[in-house]
Design a protein around this motif. Structure first.
Motif, PDB file in Angstrom:
ATOM      1  N   GLU A 187       0.782  -1.233   0.000  1.00 50.15           N
ATOM      2  CA  GLU A 187       0.000   0.000   0.000  1.00 50.15           C
ATOM      3  C   GLU A 187       0.816   1.286   0.000  1.00 50.15           C
ATOM      4  O   GLU A 187       0.259   2.368  -0.230  1.00 50.15           O
ATOM      5  N   PRO A 215     -12.222  -0.512  11.837  1.00 49.54           N
ATOM      6  CA  PRO A 215     -11.684   0.453  10.863  1.00 49.54           C
ATOM      7  C   PRO A 215     -10.357   1.028  11.343  1.00 49.54           C
ATOM      8  O   PRO A 215     -10.164   1.253  12.544  1.00 49.54           O
ATOM      9  N   ALA A 266      -5.495   4.431   6.601  1.00 51.57           N
ATOM     10  CA  ALA A 266      -6.756   3.891   6.098  1.00 51.57           C
ATOM     11  C   ALA A 266      -6.912   4.165   4.603  1.00 51.57           C
ATOM     12  O   ALA A 266      -7.354   3.305   3.837  1.00 51.57           O
ATOM     13  N   LYS A 267      -6.512   5.366   4.203  1.00 52.15           N
ATOM     14  CA  LYS A 267      -6.628   5.741   2.787  1.00 52.15           C
ATOM     15  C   LYS A 267      -5.701   4.893   1.921  1.00 52.15           C
ATOM     16  O   LYS A 267      -6.091   4.446   0.830  1.00 52.15           O
ATOM     17  N   VAL A 303      -4.489   1.849   2.502  1.00 53.13           N
ATOM     18  CA  VAL A 303      -4.964   0.467   2.424  1.00 53.13           C
ATOM     19  C   VAL A 303      -6.179   0.368   1.505  1.00 53.13           C
ATOM     20  O   VAL A 303      -6.280  -0.549   0.669  1.00 53.13           O
ATOM     21  N   LYS A 304      -7.104   1.307   1.629  1.00 52.66           N
ATOM     22  CA  LYS A 304      -8.287   1.299   0.769  1.00 52.66           C
ATOM     23  C   LYS A 304      -7.911   1.511  -0.689  1.00 52.66           C
ATOM     24  O   LYS A 304      -8.467   0.866  -1.595  1.00 52.66           O
ATOM     25  N   THR A 305      -6.952   2.418  -0.928  1.00 52.69           N
ATOM     26  CA  THR A 305      -6.513   2.689  -2.300  1.00 52.69           C
ATOM     27  C   THR A 305      -5.898   1.450  -2.935  1.00 52.69           C
ATOM     28  O   THR A 305      -6.134   1.166  -4.123  1.00 52.69           O
ATOM     29  N   GLU A 346      -6.628  -1.671  -2.259  1.00 49.66           N
ATOM     30  CA  GLU A 346      -7.716  -2.592  -2.570  1.00 49.66           C
ATOM     31  C   GLU A 346      -8.469  -2.158  -3.823  1.00 49.66           C
ATOM     32  O   GLU A 346      -8.801  -2.987  -4.678  1.00 49.66           O
ATOM     33  N   GLU A 347      -8.716  -0.850  -3.952  1.00 51.57           N
ATOM     34  CA  GLU A 347      -9.431  -0.342  -5.126  1.00 51.57           C
ATOM     35  C   GLU A 347      -8.611  -0.516  -6.393  1.00 51.57           C
ATOM     36  O   GLU A 347      -9.133  -0.933  -7.438  1.00 51.57           O
ATOM     37  N   GLY A 402      -5.839  -8.197   1.606  1.00 54.62           N
ATOM     38  CA  GLY A 402      -6.029  -7.067   2.500  1.00 54.62           C
ATOM     39  C   GLY A 402      -6.267  -7.505   3.924  1.00 54.62           C
ATOM     40  O   GLY A 402      -6.189  -8.700   4.265  1.00 54.62           O
TER      41      GLY A 402
END
Length: 494
Positions: A67, A106, A113-114, A116-118, A120-121, A132
């Motif tokens: 990430e 969360p 957080a951003k 890790v989410k990025t 995954e996206e 993840g």
């Protein structure tokens, strides 16, 4: 053929019949040059195109992403309307920023957080399998790759992380790359690379009791310094490495980068094949036997020439620990911190600065130094064998009251093994905390930070100023040494 070449020095005769001593030397030298190193064999199979007076186009077999270094690369692809060329050859996981407690909740830190989410996206958008948080295979990228069997002998492997060298333990050319190179591999499955020089480090003999693979590599770095391997790819050879387990070999290759090398590797052998057999991504049945036959050809031939070579006696290697602010500042547990008179003139300023930061004095014994934290984990020493070694040391004991001891497994699988084998119970009874998988306090990108001024005996790979948190003071050591320090509250000599 070599002998069909003709002498241009003296007589235009075929080399085989050239009568002069000088040409005989040329003949023998050329014959030696034909012998290939392990690195040569892998490199040559992956050169797509040679560029005159420049780098080559170099094919990559496996690309690991996480990430931290991937978001900019994916953004570059999206801006150009590009797709990942071989998503099936990309393996992604979240490791650097993830919390190591309450991973089902969360992530509190907004940036983490951003990221890790990025990840995954981006993986979902490009058809890449991602491990993840809460995935059964999540963990540190350099731990899950080998344990799942993605890492195999003869491969070329890259990741936007310097400790990609870990995978060289399997007889692979593995090295870290920058963000722009991450984008290049995603789009082309190739890199522009110049062939590095080659070094061989030989260690022979049986290690003394209590001396581990981590001690071996810290000893070598202390001898060569953190720049001794600059410009080289290192092959580790000799009976000491042949007798190591795969997890021990990974520890060694992981830290090859800390001597300035581009990477490190060890020739695959039966130990390698036994480790790989049956793993998820490894060929099965007849295909596995065929793969082993190919992998068995990956060794350095006799008389192959290295640009530089070193030899060490395993019996001379003590249990090691660092006292300063780079991995090369290592000494034996029974040794004293060097004085200015004992180092080269070029190192005096570095020594003074390091001792000032660490609040240590020249000539002091390292044994007996009080410590505040112990961190056991990272891509260097976060595998199940490391946790087993710690459990063996601490069983029946309690950690010192003033010491905080974090044990962070390298993957979900390691965590599961620690629970199933009763290691977690042993650690808990000793006052140690088994946390959840991630890079954790190795580089403190999550909440696992060592407070300013505190001393931490760490099984990770770097002890730079502030590496484990602003103002933190790190002493690198093996899991055994770290466990003993946690129990005693001080660095223990033996």
């Amino acid at each position: 053929m070599l002998f069909e070449r003709h002498c241009s020095n003296c007589c235009n005769s075929p080399f085989l019949f050239c009568p002069t001593i000088g040409c005989l030397a040329i003949l023998l030298n050329n014959a030696a040059m034909m012998k290939k190193t392990l690195f040569d064999k892998i490199w040559e199979k992956h050169v797509v195109k040679e560029i005159e007076n420049g780098p080559c186009v170099f094919y990559i077999d496996r690309h690991y992403v996480h990430e931290v270094t991937s978001p900019q690369a994916f953004a570059g692809l999206d801006a150009r309307g590009m797709k990942v060329r071989r998503p099936d050859l990309v393996t992604a996981t979240a490791d650097h920023n993830v919390p190591t407690i309450d991973q089902h909740l969360p992530i509190k830190d907004e940036l983490s957080a951003k990221q890790v989410k990025t990840l995954e996206e981006n993986c979902a958008n490009h058809g890449i399998e991602a491990f993840g948080l809460n995935h059964k295979h999540q963990g540190i990228v350099h731990v899950i790759g080998p344990e799942m069997g993605f890492t195999q002998p003869g491969m070329t492997i890259v990741c936007g992380d310097s400790h990609t060298s870990t995978h060289g333990a399997f007889g692979a050319i593995a090295f870290g790359i920058g963000t722009s190179e991450v984008e290049m591999v995603l789009t082309t499955q190739c890199l522009m690379q110049r062939k590095p020089k080659q070094m061989r480090i030989n260690v022979d003999g049986a290690l003394k009791a209590g001396v581990t693979a981590k001690d071996v590599v810290l000893y070598v770095i202390s001898k060569l310094t953190t720049s001794g391997g600059t410009g080289y790819f290192v092959e580790f050879a000799g009976s000491t490495f042949r007798n190591m387990t795969m997890e021990e070999r990974m520890t060694v290759c992981n830290m090859s980068i800390e001597m300035g090398a581009r990477g490190g590797l060890i020739a695959p052998d039966q130990t390698t094949f036994d480790y790989l057999e049956g793993r998820q991504e490894v060929p099965k049945g007849a295909d596995f036997e065929k793969a082993v036959a190919e992998w068995s050809q990956l060794f350095t031939e006799e008389e192959a020439v290295f640009d530089k070579e070193y030899h060490y006696d395993a019996q001379q290697i003590p249990a090691m620990i660092t006292f300063g602010t780079n991995p090369g500042m290592g000494i034996g547990l029974s040794d004293h911190i060097p004085t200015a008179d004992e180092v080269d003139d070029t190192e005096k300023r570095t020594l003074a600065k390091a001792l000032d930061y660490m609040d240590f004095r020249e000539g002091d014994a390292i044994a007996g130094k009080k410590i505040d934290y112990v961190f056991i984990g990272s891509c260097t020493n976060g595998r199940i064998e490391d946790l087993r070694a710690v459990a063996e040391v601490v069983k029946g004991h309690k950690k010192a009251d003033h010491v905080t001891a974090w044990i962070v497994p390298g993957s979900k699988l390691v965590e599961e093994q620690a629970i199933e084998e009763g290691i977690k119970q042993v650690l808990n009874e000793a006052g140690f905390e088994l946390r959840q998988p991630g890079c954790s306090a190795c580089l403190a990108m999550n909440d696992d930070k060592i407070p300013a001024g505190s001393y931490c005996v760490s099984t990770s790979n770097r002890n730079f100023e502030g590496r484990q948190g602003p103002g933190s003071r790190t002493l690198l050591a093996s899991p055994i040494t770290a466990a003993k320090a946690a129990i005693s509250g001080v660095v223990v000599e033996a």
